[in-house]
Design a protein around this motif. Structure first.
Motif, PDB file in Angstrom:
ATOM      1  N   SER A   1      26.682 -48.011 -33.207  1.00 24.49           N
ATOM      2  CA  SER A   1      26.598 -46.437 -33.867  1.00 24.49           C
ATOM      3  C   SER A   1      27.489 -45.447 -32.978  1.00 24.49           C
ATOM      4  CB  SER A   1      25.586 -46.146 -34.127  1.00 24.49           C
ATOM      5  OG  SER A   1      24.442 -45.409 -32.748  1.00 24.49           O
ATOM      6  N   GLU A   2      28.161 -44.429 -33.340  1.00 27.75           N
ATOM      7  CA  GLU A   2      29.004 -43.419 -32.259  1.00 27.75           C
ATOM      8  C   GLU A   2      28.344 -43.311 -31.263  1.00 27.75           C
ATOM      9  OE1 GLU A   2      32.291 -43.491 -32.537  1.00 27.75           O
ATOM     10  OE2 GLU A   2      32.538 -44.245 -34.212  1.00 27.75           O
ATOM     11  N   ASP A   3      27.122 -42.489 -31.286  1.00 30.77           N
ATOM     12  CA  ASP A   3      26.499 -42.302 -30.273  1.00 30.77           C
ATOM     13  C   ASP A   3      25.430 -43.606 -29.088  1.00 30.77           C
ATOM     14  OD1 ASP A   3      25.714 -39.450 -31.485  1.00 30.77           O
ATOM     15  OD2 ASP A   3      23.936 -40.231 -32.750  1.00 30.77           O
ATOM     16  N   ASP A   4      25.497 -44.577 -29.686  1.00 33.75           N
ATOM     17  CA  ASP A   4      24.917 -45.764 -28.942  1.00 33.75           C
ATOM     18  C   ASP A   4      26.003 -45.956 -28.345  1.00 33.75           C
ATOM     19  OD1 ASP A   4      22.848 -45.650 -29.799  1.00 33.75           O
ATOM     20  OD2 ASP A   4      22.836 -47.540 -31.043  1.00 33.75           O
TER      21      ASP A   4
ATOM     22  N   ARG B   1      28.797 -43.805 -27.053  1.00 32.66           N
ATOM     23  CA  ARG B   1      28.946 -42.780 -26.218  1.00 32.66           C
ATOM     24  C   ARG B   1      27.699 -43.236 -25.259  1.00 32.66           C
ATOM     25  NH1 ARG B   1      28.146 -39.096 -29.293  1.00 32.66           N
ATOM     26  NH2 ARG B   1      30.669 -38.878 -30.027  1.00 32.66           N
ATOM     27  N   ARG B   2      26.139 -42.959 -24.913  1.00 35.21           N
ATOM     28  CA  ARG B   2      25.459 -43.748 -24.255  1.00 35.21           C
ATOM     29  C   ARG B   2      26.247 -44.831 -23.366  1.00 35.21           C
ATOM     30  NH1 ARG B   2      21.752 -41.623 -28.000  1.00 35.21           N
ATOM     31  NH2 ARG B   2      21.154 -43.325 -29.042  1.00 35.21           N
TER      32      ARG B   2
ATOM     33  N   ARG C   1      28.439 -43.453 -21.172  1.00 34.42           N
ATOM     34  CA  ARG C   1      27.835 -43.208 -20.123  1.00 34.42           C
ATOM     35  C   ARG C   1      27.799 -43.658 -18.644  1.00 34.42           C
ATOM     36  NH1 ARG C   1      26.313 -38.010 -23.919  1.00 34.42           N
ATOM     37  NH2 ARG C   1      27.960 -36.618 -24.096  1.00 34.42           N
TER      38      ARG C   1
ATOM     39  N   TRP D   1      37.474 -46.581 -23.443  1.00 35.48           N
ATOM     40  CA  TRP D   1      36.465 -45.348 -24.024  1.00 35.48           C
ATOM     41  C   TRP D   1      38.354 -44.672 -24.859  1.00 35.48           C
ATOM     42  CZ3 TRP D   1      32.863 -43.554 -25.659  1.00 35.48           C
ATOM     43  CH2 TRP D   1      32.725 -42.231 -26.094  1.00 35.48           C
TER      44      TRP D   1
ATOM     45  N   THR E   1      36.639 -42.478 -29.652  1.00 29.05           N
ATOM     46  CA  THR E   1      36.722 -41.374 -30.534  1.00 29.05           C
ATOM     47  C   THR E   1      36.320 -41.971 -32.114  1.00 29.05           C
ATOM     48  OG1 THR E   1      38.493 -40.943 -31.719  1.00 29.05           O
ATOM     49  CG2 THR E   1      38.016 -39.604 -29.298  1.00 29.05           C
TER      50      THR E   1
END
Length: 310
Positions: free
Chosen positions: A21-24, A26-27, A30, A54, A59
């Motif tokens: 997923s997009e949220d995972d 991004r995590r 980071r 990235w 995106t």
């Protein structure tokens, strides 16, 4: 970075599945940044890889574009290839170019074509031996052949653009005609700054240096030691003295553009990012022996008379 036959996908670099997923995602990015940041003891070259990953999938728009063309390379080999992995066509360049001999990456490209057809089990009727999906599914030793051929071709294009003051011999046999084709110098370059033995490589990932040698997860053997050994063979046969040794790697696999390793077995050695190759050949290597005047002509003549090709 992700166009090499040996390179990992951006998902692999970030350590995630392609359907994350997009949220995972991004995590994970980071976390990787913190893990690889040089200020916290991470590897600078891997840190750059994480940033590049990235850029490619960070995106929704970039990720969708990458997934649509997933595996398609953007770094092309010699335009004379029969299919796939081509350089974009352009108008003829009429500038004076270096004098060149031999075929850069020729032996490895031919060997790759033979092995990929044998591995695919379709003989000479294989529709496209450079199909990205086929290449990335091939065994490592087969992919390495293509990666090395591409690396040699890329360096050859750079050297050719240095101008008429340079002469370069490609795929130079370093153990006599008919010997193991792997016993070769990728390039021998003669110019105003000296005579250099050049190794063009793609190990498929970041490298580091230890005791005058290249190290890394995918670095086989002792590349610098082997390069210097082959240079000695060519030097004895042609009765010439090399000024230095140059190892050329993809930009993203080295932490800095130019790494001077000093003299190794009496020979100045430098590891350069591909984009810095022309700079090093123009200015020379620190500690390298100068060549000038009639010696340049004499060295060129001796090499022309003695060089054989794999």
């Amino acid at each position: 970075m992700f166009d090499s036959p040996l390179s990992a996908s951006p998902y692999d670099v970030l350590g995630v599945a392609s359907d994350i997923s997009e949220d995972d995602l991004r995590r994970a990015y980071r976390a990787k940044l913190r893990e690889t940041h040089p200020d916290t003891g991470g590897d600078a070259a891997i840190f750059v890889q994480v940033q590049r990953a990235w850029e490619l999938i960070g995106t929704p728009e970039a990720r969708a574009a990458y997934d649509r063309g997933r595996g398609a390379p953007t770094t092309a080999p010699d335009a004379t290839a029969t299919s796939g992995w081509r350089a974009p066509s352009s108008r003829p360049d009429t500038r004076p170019r270096a004098r060149t001999h031999g075929q850069p990456g020729g032996w490895r490209r031919e060997r790759y074509l033979n092995l990929i057809r044998e591995w695919a089990g379709r003989g000479v009727d294989l529709e496209d031996p450079y199909d990205p999906q086929l290449v990335r599914s091939a065994p490592l030793d087969v992919r390495r052949l293509l990666a090395d051929a591409l690396a040699e071709e890329a360096s050859a294009r750079i050297v050719a653009d240095l101008g008429m003051g340079y002469t370069v011999w490609h795929d130079v046999a370093a153990a006599g005609r008919g010997s193991n084709p792997d016993d070769k110098l990728d390039h021998v370059v003669l110019g105003p700054s000296g005579l250099y033995g050049v190794l063009s490589e793609d190990f498929g990932g970041p490298v580091s240096f230890r005791r005058g040698e290249i190290t890394g997860a995918h670095v086989p053997g002792a590349p610098i030691t082997e390069l210097l050994g082959r240079m000695r063979v060519v030097a004895r046969a042609a009765r010439v003295r090399f000024s230095g040794a140059i190892v050329v790697l993809p930009d993203e696999d080295v932490a800095q553009a130019i790494t001077e390793l000093g003299k190794i077995r009496g020979m100045p050695v430098v590891v350069v990012a591909r984009s810095a190759l022309s700079t090093v050949l123009r200015r020379g290597v620190s500690g390298a022996r100068d060549i000038g005047g009639n010696e340049v002509f004499d060295v060129r003549t001796r090499l022309d008379q003695t060089v054989t090709y794999v």
